[in-house]
Design a protein around this motif. Sequence first.
Motif, PDB file in Angstrom:
ATOM      1  N   ALA A  81      -4.392  -2.489   5.763  1.00  0.00           N
ATOM      2  CA  ALA A  81      -3.915  -1.609   4.699  1.00  0.00           C
ATOM      3  C   ALA A  81      -5.126  -1.051   3.959  1.00  0.00           C
ATOM      4  O   ALA A  81      -5.957  -1.814   3.448  1.00  0.00           O
ATOM      5  CB  ALA A  81      -3.012  -2.370   3.737  1.00  0.00           C
ATOM      6  N   VAL A  82      -5.249   0.273   3.923  1.00  0.00           N
ATOM      7  CA  VAL A  82      -6.324   0.953   3.202  1.00  0.00           C
ATOM      8  C   VAL A  82      -5.802   1.331   1.825  1.00  0.00           C
ATOM      9  O   VAL A  82      -4.720   1.903   1.697  1.00  0.00           O
ATOM     10  CB  VAL A  82      -6.791   2.213   3.961  1.00  0.00           C
ATOM     11  N   GLY A  83      -6.554   1.003   0.783  1.00  0.00           N
ATOM     12  CA  GLY A  83      -6.098   1.201  -0.585  1.00  0.00           C
ATOM     13  C   GLY A  83      -6.188   2.640  -1.059  1.00  0.00           C
ATOM     14  O   GLY A  83      -6.628   3.538  -0.319  1.00  0.00           O
ATOM     15  N   PRO A  84      -5.781   2.874  -2.314  1.00  0.00           N
ATOM     16  CA  PRO A  84      -5.810   4.225  -2.893  1.00  0.00           C
ATOM     17  C   PRO A  84      -7.209   4.827  -2.818  1.00  0.00           C
ATOM     18  O   PRO A  84      -8.207   4.158  -3.063  1.00  0.00           O
ATOM     19  CB  PRO A  84      -5.397   3.975  -4.353  1.00  0.00           C
ATOM     20  N   GLY A  85      -7.255   6.086  -2.472  1.00  0.00           N
ATOM     21  CA  GLY A  85      -8.543   6.762  -2.364  1.00  0.00           C
ATOM     22  C   GLY A  85      -9.196   6.633  -1.009  1.00  0.00           C
ATOM     23  O   GLY A  85     -10.240   7.219  -0.750  1.00  0.00           O
TER      24      GLY A  85
END
Length: 275
Positions: A81-85
Motif C-alpha cells: 500500500a502506497v500512502g498519500p502523495g
Amino acid sequence: MGTLAAGRYLGNVPQRCETPFAIVSRVVHRCACRLPRHDHALPYFSMLLEGRYGETVGGECFDYRPFQVGFHPARVAHVDAVGPGGGHFLCVEVRPAALEAAGLCIDRGASLLPADESLAMLRLYRAFDQGALTPLHVESLVMELCSRRDDRAGRGAQRWLRQLLQIVHEEHAEPLTVAALAARVGIHPVHAARAFRRRFGQTLGEYVNKVRIRAACDYISRDAGTLAGAASHAGFADHAHFCRVFRAEVGCTPSAFRAAARGRRAQSCLRAYSM
C-alpha cells in the motif's frame, strides 16, 4: 498478479542501471494506491526515499518511513500500500549467480533492516542520483549487504538485546548512555557494551549515531526546518558534531544533502505539472 521479471515493478521505473551483480532501479508511484499480491523473480533490497509505504508479507506487516530499507526474498508474495502523495524508492535486485560465484548467499527473511543498511543504500543512491554509479559501487554494496547476518529482532538474539534496539530506535532523539540503556534492560553496562559490539561489529554509540543520521535525512528531505533543527530532532546536541558524523556516514554535508533533496522535489513538481 504472479511473478515480476528482473527489473520489473508495478510502479514507473524512470531510471535503471544493470551490472553483473545487481539491477538498480528508481521506482516511482505518483499517487496513493494498493498494489495486488505479487512476487519478484530476484531477491531485492528497497529503500523508501519519499512518502509512506506499507507491505504485508506472510502475515507480517512492515511500515516503512523514509530511508528505511527492507529486504524481499525471491518468489515470496507480498501485498503493498502506497500512502498519500505516492512513494519514491531505490531498489537493488541481486543476481544469485553472481553471488554464488563470489561465495556469498543471502541468509535473510523478509524484514526491515537496521540503520547500517540504510546508510549504505543512501551512499549508493547519491552516486545513482548524480549519474556517477559504477559497477564497483554496486558490487561493493551487494557484498556488504549480503555478508551481514540477519540481526533483526529474533533469530537467536537475547531478549534484552532486542529491547535495547527497540529503545534506541524509538528514543534516539533523547540523551542516551550505555549505563542508562543497560539499566533499563537489566544488564550490566560492561556486558551490554561488549555483547553489542560482538554481535553487530560496532559500538552502541556508533549505531546510535547511524539511527540519528537516518532520522536527520528524513527531516532534511521533508524540508521541515533548519539544519540545526534537523540535528536537534535527530538527537545531536552539538551541531558541529552532527555535521562531522553526517559527512562521515552519508558522504556529503547536510547542506549538500538538503540542496539535492530540494532539486529532486523541484523535478518531481515539474514532471507532475507537465503530465
